[in-house]
Write a protein that holds these residues in place. Structure first.
Motif, PDB file in Angstrom:
ATOM      1  N   LYS A   1      -4.460  15.432  -2.326  1.00  0.00           N
ATOM      2  CA  LYS A   1      -5.740  14.726  -2.456  1.00  0.00           C
ATOM      3  C   LYS A   1      -6.210  14.671  -3.918  1.00  0.00           C
ATOM      4  O   LYS A   1      -6.404  15.685  -4.562  1.00  0.00           O
ATOM      5  CB  LYS A   1      -6.796  15.398  -1.587  1.00  0.00           C
ATOM      6  N   GLY A   2      -6.357  13.453  -4.429  1.00  0.00           N
ATOM      7  CA  GLY A   2      -6.839  13.238  -5.783  1.00  0.00           C
ATOM      8  C   GLY A   2      -5.803  13.435  -6.878  1.00  0.00           C
ATOM      9  O   GLY A   2      -6.095  13.229  -8.058  1.00  0.00           O
ATOM     10  N   HIS A   3      -4.581  13.822  -6.497  1.00  0.00           N
ATOM     11  CA  HIS A   3      -3.566  14.138  -7.500  1.00  0.00           C
ATOM     12  C   HIS A   3      -3.130  12.917  -8.311  1.00  0.00           C
ATOM     13  O   HIS A   3      -3.036  12.984  -9.544  1.00  0.00           O
ATOM     14  CB  HIS A   3      -2.358  14.807  -6.853  1.00  0.00           C
ATOM     15  N   ALA A   4      -2.852  11.798  -7.659  1.00  0.00           N
ATOM     16  CA  ALA A   4      -2.389  10.600  -8.379  1.00  0.00           C
ATOM     17  C   ALA A   4      -3.419  10.174  -9.423  1.00  0.00           C
ATOM     18  O   ALA A   4      -3.062   9.810 -10.550  1.00  0.00           O
ATOM     19  CB  ALA A   4      -2.090   9.467  -7.409  1.00  0.00           C
TER      20      ALA A   4
ATOM     21  N   PHE B   1      -0.093   7.009  -5.187  1.00  0.00           N
ATOM     22  CA  PHE B   1       0.528   6.511  -6.417  1.00  0.00           C
ATOM     23  C   PHE B   1       0.661   4.986  -6.359  1.00  0.00           C
ATOM     24  O   PHE B   1       0.454   4.304  -7.366  1.00  0.00           O
ATOM     25  CB  PHE B   1       1.888   7.169  -6.665  1.00  0.00           C
ATOM     26  N   THR B   2       0.966   4.452  -5.185  1.00  0.00           N
ATOM     27  CA  THR B   2       1.078   3.000  -5.024  1.00  0.00           C
ATOM     28  C   THR B   2      -0.264   2.315  -5.256  1.00  0.00           C
ATOM     29  O   THR B   2      -0.336   1.265  -5.901  1.00  0.00           O
ATOM     30  CB  THR B   2       1.636   2.658  -3.633  1.00  0.00           C
ATOM     31  N   ALA B   3      -1.339   2.911  -4.754  1.00  0.00           N
ATOM     32  CA  ALA B   3      -2.676   2.329  -4.931  1.00  0.00           C
ATOM     33  C   ALA B   3      -3.042   2.224  -6.411  1.00  0.00           C
ATOM     34  O   ALA B   3      -3.813   1.340  -6.801  1.00  0.00           O
ATOM     35  CB  ALA B   3      -3.716   3.152  -4.187  1.00  0.00           C
TER      36      ALA B   3
ATOM     37  N   VAL C   1       6.483   5.127 -12.312  1.00  0.00           N
ATOM     38  CA  VAL C   1       6.331   6.297 -11.454  1.00  0.00           C
ATOM     39  C   VAL C   1       7.583   6.390 -10.578  1.00  0.00           C
ATOM     40  O   VAL C   1       7.947   5.426  -9.903  1.00  0.00           O
ATOM     41  CB  VAL C   1       5.074   6.186 -10.565  1.00  0.00           C
ATOM     42  N   VAL C   2       8.225   7.561 -10.604  1.00  0.00           N
ATOM     43  CA  VAL C   2       9.441   7.790  -9.824  1.00  0.00           C
ATOM     44  C   VAL C   2       9.221   8.990  -8.914  1.00  0.00           C
ATOM     45  O   VAL C   2       8.882  10.078  -9.388  1.00  0.00           O
ATOM     46  CB  VAL C   2      10.661   8.054 -10.742  1.00  0.00           C
ATOM     47  N   GLY C   3       9.408   8.787  -7.614  1.00  0.00           N
ATOM     48  CA  GLY C   3       9.323   9.865  -6.634  1.00  0.00           C
ATOM     49  C   GLY C   3      10.716  10.304  -6.239  1.00  0.00           C
ATOM     50  O   GLY C   3      11.575   9.463  -5.941  1.00  0.00           O
ATOM     51  N   ILE C   4      10.962  11.603  -6.228  1.00  0.00           N
ATOM     52  CA  ILE C   4      12.298  12.138  -5.938  1.00  0.00           C
ATOM     53  C   ILE C   4      12.249  13.094  -4.753  1.00  0.00           C
ATOM     54  O   ILE C   4      11.402  13.989  -4.706  1.00  0.00           O
ATOM     55  CB  ILE C   4      12.869  12.882  -7.166  1.00  0.00           C
TER      56      ILE C   4
END
Length: 153
Positions: free
Chosen positions: A140-143, A51-53, A65-68
């Motif tokens: 893998k590949g999700h973002a 997600f950062t990339a 984008v928020v990760g919880i």
């Protein structure tokens, strides 16, 4: 688990600095919310780095984008600094947000049953309603898949 058309629940979380916030702070713009089991573990690190990339691409869409996870804010801060993460990480120590989204589920590992966070992602519209849900995410590949969905808005 919440699904398309459901409203995002208003639960107060802590950010990596320990400050209170709710997802309502993002109302008026699309948002990606992803749940992950534990900071600084291989799969969760890969997901956060992916997600950062793509953070600049999400930002170009005006899509935070928020990760919880249930990790404490101090652990999230250390995790973000260690990997130079460009996503907002939020602590749901009480599990209220995980419960509200339906990501707190019974899991099984080597025959042992336990409760934990199911890796899941939600694309939320500017109106605070879920536009797309990805349960049981494979990293893998999700973002990139989420970004593609966001570009289609």
């Amino acid at each position: 688990m919440l699904d398309v058309g459901d409203a995002v629940p208003e639960v107060t979380l802590k950010d990596a600095d320990g400050a209170d916030f709710t997802l309502a702070r993002y109302r008026g713009k699309p948002l990606v919310v992803y749940f992950y089991p534990k900071a600084d573990t291989p799969g969760c690190t890969s997901e956060a780095r992916d997600f950062t990339a793509l953070a600049a691409d999400f930002a170009a869409l005006g899509m935070p984008v928020v990760g919880i996870s249930k990790d404490k804010p101090a652990r999230l801060k250390k995790f973000a600094e260690k990997y130079g993460l460009a996503v907002t990480l939020a602590s749901d120590e009480t599990g209220a947000m995980c419960e509200a989204f339906g990501t707190w589920v019974e899991k099984s590992l080597y025959g042992r049953k336990y409760m934990g966070i199911e890796r899941a992602t939600f694309l939320v519209g500017a109106d605070g309603k879920i536009l797309r849900a990805w349960p049981k995410v494979k990293v893998k590949g999700h973002a990139a898949e989420v970004l593609e969905a966001g570009q289609g808005l």
